[in-house]
Motif scaffolding. Structure first.
Motif, PDB file in Angstrom:
ATOM      1  N   GLY A 165       8.151  -4.281  45.516  1.00 50.32           N
ATOM      2  CA  GLY A 165       8.031  -5.393  44.590  1.00 50.32           C
ATOM      3  C   GLY A 165       8.965  -5.326  43.408  1.00 50.32           C
ATOM      4  N   ARG A 166       9.725  -4.263  43.282  1.00 49.90           N
ATOM      5  CA  ARG A 166      10.665  -4.132  42.179  1.00 49.90           C
ATOM      6  C   ARG A 166      11.977  -3.568  42.710  1.00 49.90           C
ATOM      7  NH1 ARG A 166       8.779  -0.722  37.128  1.00 49.90           N
ATOM      8  NH2 ARG A 166       7.538  -2.608  36.856  1.00 49.90           N
ATOM      9  N   THR A 167      13.072  -4.136  42.274  1.00 53.02           N
ATOM     10  CA  THR A 167      14.388  -3.655  42.688  1.00 53.02           C
ATOM     11  C   THR A 167      14.795  -2.497  41.793  1.00 53.02           C
ATOM     12  OG1 THR A 167      15.007  -5.874  43.422  1.00 53.02           O
ATOM     13  CG2 THR A 167      16.781  -4.293  43.074  1.00 53.02           C
ATOM     14  N   THR A 168      14.883  -1.301  42.365  1.00 56.78           N
ATOM     15  CA  THR A 168      15.269  -0.109  41.613  1.00 56.78           C
ATOM     16  C   THR A 168      16.306   0.669  42.413  1.00 56.78           C
ATOM     17  OG1 THR A 168      13.448   1.143  42.608  1.00 56.78           O
ATOM     18  CG2 THR A 168      13.029   0.117  40.468  1.00 56.78           C
ATOM     19  N   PRO A 169      17.134   1.469  41.737  1.00 54.05           N
ATOM     20  CA  PRO A 169      18.112   2.297  42.462  1.00 54.05           C
ATOM     21  C   PRO A 169      17.392   3.275  43.392  1.00 54.05           C
ATOM     22  CG  PRO A 169      18.613   2.224  40.110  1.00 54.05           C
ATOM     23  CD  PRO A 169      17.264   1.612  40.274  1.00 54.05           C
ATOM     24  N   PRO A 170      17.916   3.506  44.589  1.00 51.62           N
ATOM     25  CA  PRO A 170      17.271   4.440  45.521  1.00 51.62           C
ATOM     26  C   PRO A 170      17.049   5.819  44.909  1.00 51.62           C
ATOM     27  CG  PRO A 170      18.979   3.194  46.643  1.00 51.62           C
ATOM     28  CD  PRO A 170      19.099   2.860  45.196  1.00 51.62           C
ATOM     29  N   ALA A 171      17.976   6.270  44.063  1.00 50.32           N
ATOM     30  CA  ALA A 171      17.844   7.605  43.475  1.00 50.32           C
ATOM     31  C   ALA A 171      16.610   7.710  42.578  1.00 50.32           C
ATOM     32  CB  ALA A 171      19.097   7.951  42.672  1.00 50.32           C
ATOM     33  N   MET A 172      16.102   6.585  42.116  1.00 50.31           N
ATOM     34  CA  MET A 172      14.933   6.601  41.239  1.00 50.31           C
ATOM     35  C   MET A 172      13.660   6.936  42.002  1.00 50.31           C
ATOM     36  SD  MET A 172      13.813   3.611  38.547  1.00 50.31           S
ATOM     37  CE  MET A 172      15.398   3.650  37.706  1.00 50.31           C
ATOM     38  N   LYS A 173      13.665   6.651  43.316  1.00 51.40           N
ATOM     39  CA  LYS A 173      12.497   6.908  44.169  1.00 51.40           C
ATOM     40  C   LYS A 173      11.227   6.323  43.560  1.00 51.40           C
ATOM     41  CE  LYS A 173      14.481  11.119  46.171  1.00 51.40           C
ATOM     42  NZ  LYS A 173      14.314  12.579  46.426  1.00 51.40           N
ATOM     43  N   PHE A 174      11.289   5.040  43.237  1.00 56.13           N
ATOM     44  CA  PHE A 174      10.171   4.350  42.604  1.00 56.13           C
ATOM     45  C   PHE A 174       8.948   4.393  43.508  1.00 56.13           C
ATOM     46  CE2 PHE A 174       8.098   0.089  41.848  1.00 56.13           C
ATOM     47  CZ  PHE A 174       7.478   0.453  40.659  1.00 56.13           C
ATOM     48  N   PRO A 175       7.812   4.986  43.043  1.00 54.09           N
ATOM     49  CA  PRO A 175       6.643   5.148  43.912  1.00 54.09           C
ATOM     50  C   PRO A 175       5.644   4.006  43.819  1.00 54.09           C
ATOM     51  CG  PRO A 175       6.285   6.333  41.873  1.00 54.09           C
ATOM     52  CD  PRO A 175       7.644   5.681  41.757  1.00 54.09           C
ATOM     53  N   GLY A 176       5.917   3.013  42.964  1.00 55.02           N
ATOM     54  CA  GLY A 176       4.925   1.987  42.656  1.00 55.02           C
ATOM     55  C   GLY A 176       4.377   2.228  41.260  1.00 55.02           C
ATOM     56  N   GLU A 177       3.745   1.197  40.697  1.00 56.39           N
ATOM     57  CA  GLU A 177       3.284   1.305  39.319  1.00 56.39           C
ATOM     58  C   GLU A 177       2.027   0.475  39.109  1.00 56.39           C
ATOM     59  OE1 GLU A 177       5.181   0.938  34.812  1.00 56.39           O
ATOM     60  OE2 GLU A 177       6.126  -0.132  36.467  1.00 56.39           O
ATOM     61  N   LEU A 178       1.148   0.988  38.278  1.00 54.43           N
ATOM     62  CA  LEU A 178       0.039   0.193  37.753  1.00 54.43           C
ATOM     63  C   LEU A 178       0.424  -0.223  36.339  1.00 54.43           C
ATOM     64  CD1 LEU A 178      -3.204   2.003  38.953  1.00 54.43           C
ATOM     65  CD2 LEU A 178      -2.311  -0.201  39.698  1.00 54.43           C
ATOM     66  N   LEU A 179       0.620  -1.521  36.134  1.00 56.00           N
ATOM     67  CA  LEU A 179       1.106  -2.017  34.854  1.00 56.00           C
ATOM     68  C   LEU A 179       0.031  -2.894  34.219  1.00 56.00           C
ATOM     69  CD1 LEU A 179       4.730  -3.128  34.235  1.00 56.00           C
ATOM     70  CD2 LEU A 179       2.848  -4.002  32.879  1.00 56.00           C
ATOM     71  N   HIS A 180      -0.396  -2.513  33.021  1.00 56.68           N
ATOM     72  CA  HIS A 180      -1.430  -3.234  32.289  1.00 56.68           C
ATOM     73  C   HIS A 180      -0.792  -4.236  31.327  1.00 56.68           C
ATOM     74  CE1 HIS A 180      -3.373   0.420  33.690  1.00 56.68           C
ATOM     75  NE2 HIS A 180      -4.553  -0.109  33.434  1.00 56.68           N
ATOM     76  N   VAL A 181      -1.360  -5.427  31.249  1.00 54.72           N
ATOM     77  CA  VAL A 181      -0.928  -6.431  30.283  1.00 54.72           C
ATOM     78  C   VAL A 181      -2.087  -6.687  29.322  1.00 54.72           C
ATOM     79  CG1 VAL A 181       0.043  -8.723  29.904  1.00 54.72           C
ATOM     80  CG2 VAL A 181       0.519  -7.511  32.046  1.00 54.72           C
ATOM     81  N   PHE A 182      -1.846  -6.450  28.035  1.00 58.58           N
ATOM     82  CA  PHE A 182      -2.862  -6.652  27.017  1.00 58.58           C
ATOM     83  C   PHE A 182      -2.579  -7.926  26.224  1.00 58.58           C
ATOM     84  CE2 PHE A 182      -3.144  -2.139  27.909  1.00 58.58           C
ATOM     85  CZ  PHE A 182      -4.523  -1.940  27.951  1.00 58.58           C
ATOM     86  N   ASP A 183      -3.638  -8.463  25.628  1.00 62.93           N
ATOM     87  CA  ASP A 183      -3.524  -9.670  24.828  1.00 62.93           C
ATOM     88  C   ASP A 183      -3.189  -9.290  23.389  1.00 62.93           C
ATOM     89  OD1 ASP A 183      -3.676 -12.140  23.692  1.00 62.93           O
ATOM     90  OD2 ASP A 183      -5.729 -12.577  24.345  1.00 62.93           O
ATOM     91  N   GLY A 184      -1.979  -9.632  22.962  1.00 61.69           N
ATOM     92  CA  GLY A 184      -1.578  -9.363  21.584  1.00 61.69           C
ATOM     93  C   GLY A 184      -1.964 -10.447  20.618  1.00 61.69           C
ATOM     94  N   GLY A 185      -2.512 -11.564  21.132  1.00 58.20           N
ATOM     95  CA  GLY A 185      -2.991 -12.628  20.270  1.00 58.20           C
ATOM     96  C   GLY A 185      -1.935 -13.644  19.895  1.00 58.20           C
ATOM     97  N   VAL A 186      -2.332 -14.531  18.992  1.00 63.84           N
ATOM     98  CA  VAL A 186      -1.458 -15.595  18.481  1.00 63.84           C
ATOM     99  C   VAL A 186      -0.977 -15.174  17.100  1.00 63.84           C
ATOM    100  CG1 VAL A 186      -1.296 -18.030  17.868  1.00 63.84           C
ATOM    101  CG2 VAL A 186      -2.783 -17.319  19.766  1.00 63.84           C
ATOM    102  N   TRP A 187       0.340 -15.066  16.935  1.00 59.93           N
ATOM    103  CA  TRP A 187       0.913 -14.597  15.669  1.00 59.93           C
ATOM    104  C   TRP A 187       1.355 -15.775  14.823  1.00 59.93           C
ATOM    105  CZ3 TRP A 187       4.135  -9.461  16.159  1.00 59.93           C
ATOM    106  CH2 TRP A 187       3.313  -8.474  16.725  1.00 59.93           C
ATOM    107  N   ASP A 188       1.042 -15.670  13.524  1.00 57.25           N
ATOM    108  CA  ASP A 188       1.487 -16.707  12.594  1.00 57.25           C
ATOM    109  C   ASP A 188       2.879 -16.362  12.061  1.00 57.25           C
ATOM    110  OD1 ASP A 188       1.152 -14.758  10.585  1.00 57.25           O
ATOM    111  OD2 ASP A 188      -0.839 -15.493  10.046  1.00 57.25           O
ATOM    112  N   ASP A 189       3.377 -17.224  11.195  1.00 60.27           N
ATOM    113  CA  ASP A 189       4.748 -17.050  10.697  1.00 60.27           C
ATOM    114  C   ASP A 189       4.924 -15.731   9.938  1.00 60.27           C
ATOM    115  OD1 ASP A 189       5.415 -19.456  11.804  1.00 60.27           O
ATOM    116  OD2 ASP A 189       5.264 -20.599   9.932  1.00 60.27           O
TER     117      ASP A 189
END
Length: 364
Positions: A99-123
């Motif tokens: 699911g991700r394009t990485t260089p073969p030398a990196m030997k990407f094993p897969g990842e669990l990636l968390h997305v957190f809610d940072g909220g609505v930021w004002d000016d």
């Protein structure tokens, strides 16, 4: 010591701790964390980084022994120079080796990636951002529909899924390569994948002045639980409120236009309509009027005779509905008028809850 119930063996087979540890280590994954932050217009904060051509959400790898939430807080401080807290998750994504394009030398094993809610930021919060020199070239707030052209495809899918999860409010969603394993109606229709309607038009809570042509008549149509009817285009994911443009048979009566259009577009029957006000467009002598009304019933879904589309009908809180559009600061004044009318209609304020699709006939 020995450990039983190895993942790939019978429970009766015992393994030494070293062997069990080696087995689990052989299936090790990367762990990542990121934060979805929006401005008050609902645009998403992206970072321009020095080490890749595509944009990223703030975040990065989780350090050894660090929780994903603490990693998110650390990354915000390191990358943007801000101190924040994150207490709500939006998504957990299983990023497969394919699911991700990485260089073969990196030997990407897969990842669990968390997305957190940072909220609505004002000016003020946005002005306090100090991008990390040498790593972050800058930040920008972008429309959700622009993510696929600015981010890697898997990153864009994940960010859009997390943004829809925040709107839906049902809690964190589980993704595989950026796509929900249990898609909601917002995912299925593809809400936010095309540009939101942008109308930063002034709201006037008074009658339309004489001589000003009414171009549009829309309603905040309330179900008894305090949610409103929103229509989603099945081919684009774009949202609209029930209503439309005047026709000669309406005899220049915006309320007649509204009732006819709601019936044609959504098979929706309205009652107890209350005028809210109108939107004016600089340089154009026209008005877009807004009403509140109570829904009494919905018939079977049918194609809108004006467009040929069969809209997907959902119930959403007024606050959720606003997020489908880019109405700018005037949206707050309109929303205030909507809730005042809701109270006068004797309808309760809806609590935070997931949107609901209305696929069949229903009467209240």
């Amino acid at each position: 010591m020995t450990t039983t119930s190895a993942p790939d063996e019978r429970p009766s087979v015992a393994m030494r701790d070293e062997a069990y540890g080696a087995l689990r280590a052989s299936a090790a994954l990367w762990a990542g964390t990121s934060v979805l932050i929006t401005n008050q217009r609902g645009q998403i904060l992206l970072e321009r980084v020095t080490y890749r051509p595509t944009r990223l959400l703030p975040g990065g790898a989780v350090d050894p022994g660090e929780s994903p939430a603490k990693g998110a807080v650390r990354e915000l401080e390191e990358e943007l120079g801000v101190t924040a807290t994150v207490t709500r998750g939006l998504a957990v994504d299983w990023v497969s080796p394919a699911g991700r394009t990485t260089p073969p030398a990196m030997k990407f094993p897969g990842e669990l990636l968390h997305v957190f809610d940072g909220g609505v930021w004002d000016d003020d919060q946005i002005a306090a951002i100090r991008p990390r020199p040498g790593e972050i070239d800058g930040i920008e707030f972008v429309e959700p529909a622009d993510l696929p052209t600015l981010m890697a495809q898997d990153d864009a899918r994940r960010a859009l899924s997390a943004r829809r999860a925040r709107i839906n409010g049902a809690g964190p969603v589980f993704l595989e390569d950026g796509l929900p394993i249990a898609p909601t109606v917002l995912d299925r229709v593809g809400v936010l994948r095309t540009a939101r309607a942008r109308h930063h038009l002034r709201f006037h809570n008074r009658r339309v002045p004489d001589g000003l042509t009414v171009r549009q008549s829309w309603a905040w149509a309330f179900a008894p639980d305090g949610r409103v009817l929103v229509l989603l285009e099945p081919d684009t994911g774009a949202a609209c409120l029930p209503g439309g443009t005047p026709e000669p048979e309406d005899r220049a009566d915006p309320e007649t236009t509204l009732i006819r259009e709601a019936r044609e577009e959504a098979a929706a029957e309205l009652t107890r309509t209350r005028y809210l006000g109108y939107l004016s467009e600089p340089g154009e002598p026209c008005a877009r009027v807004r009403y509140a009304a109570a829904l009494t019933s919905l018939g079977p879904t049918t194609a809108d005779p004006a467009t040929g589309r069969t809209y997907v009908r959902i119930l959403a809180t007024p606050e959720q509905a606003v997020e489908f559009f880019d109405w700018g600061p005037p949206a707050a004044e309109q929303l205030q008028a909507v809730h005042q009318a809701r109270g006068l209609l004797g309808i309760p304020r809806a609590g935070r809850q997931p949107v609901t699709e209305l696929s069949g006939p229903i009467a209240w």
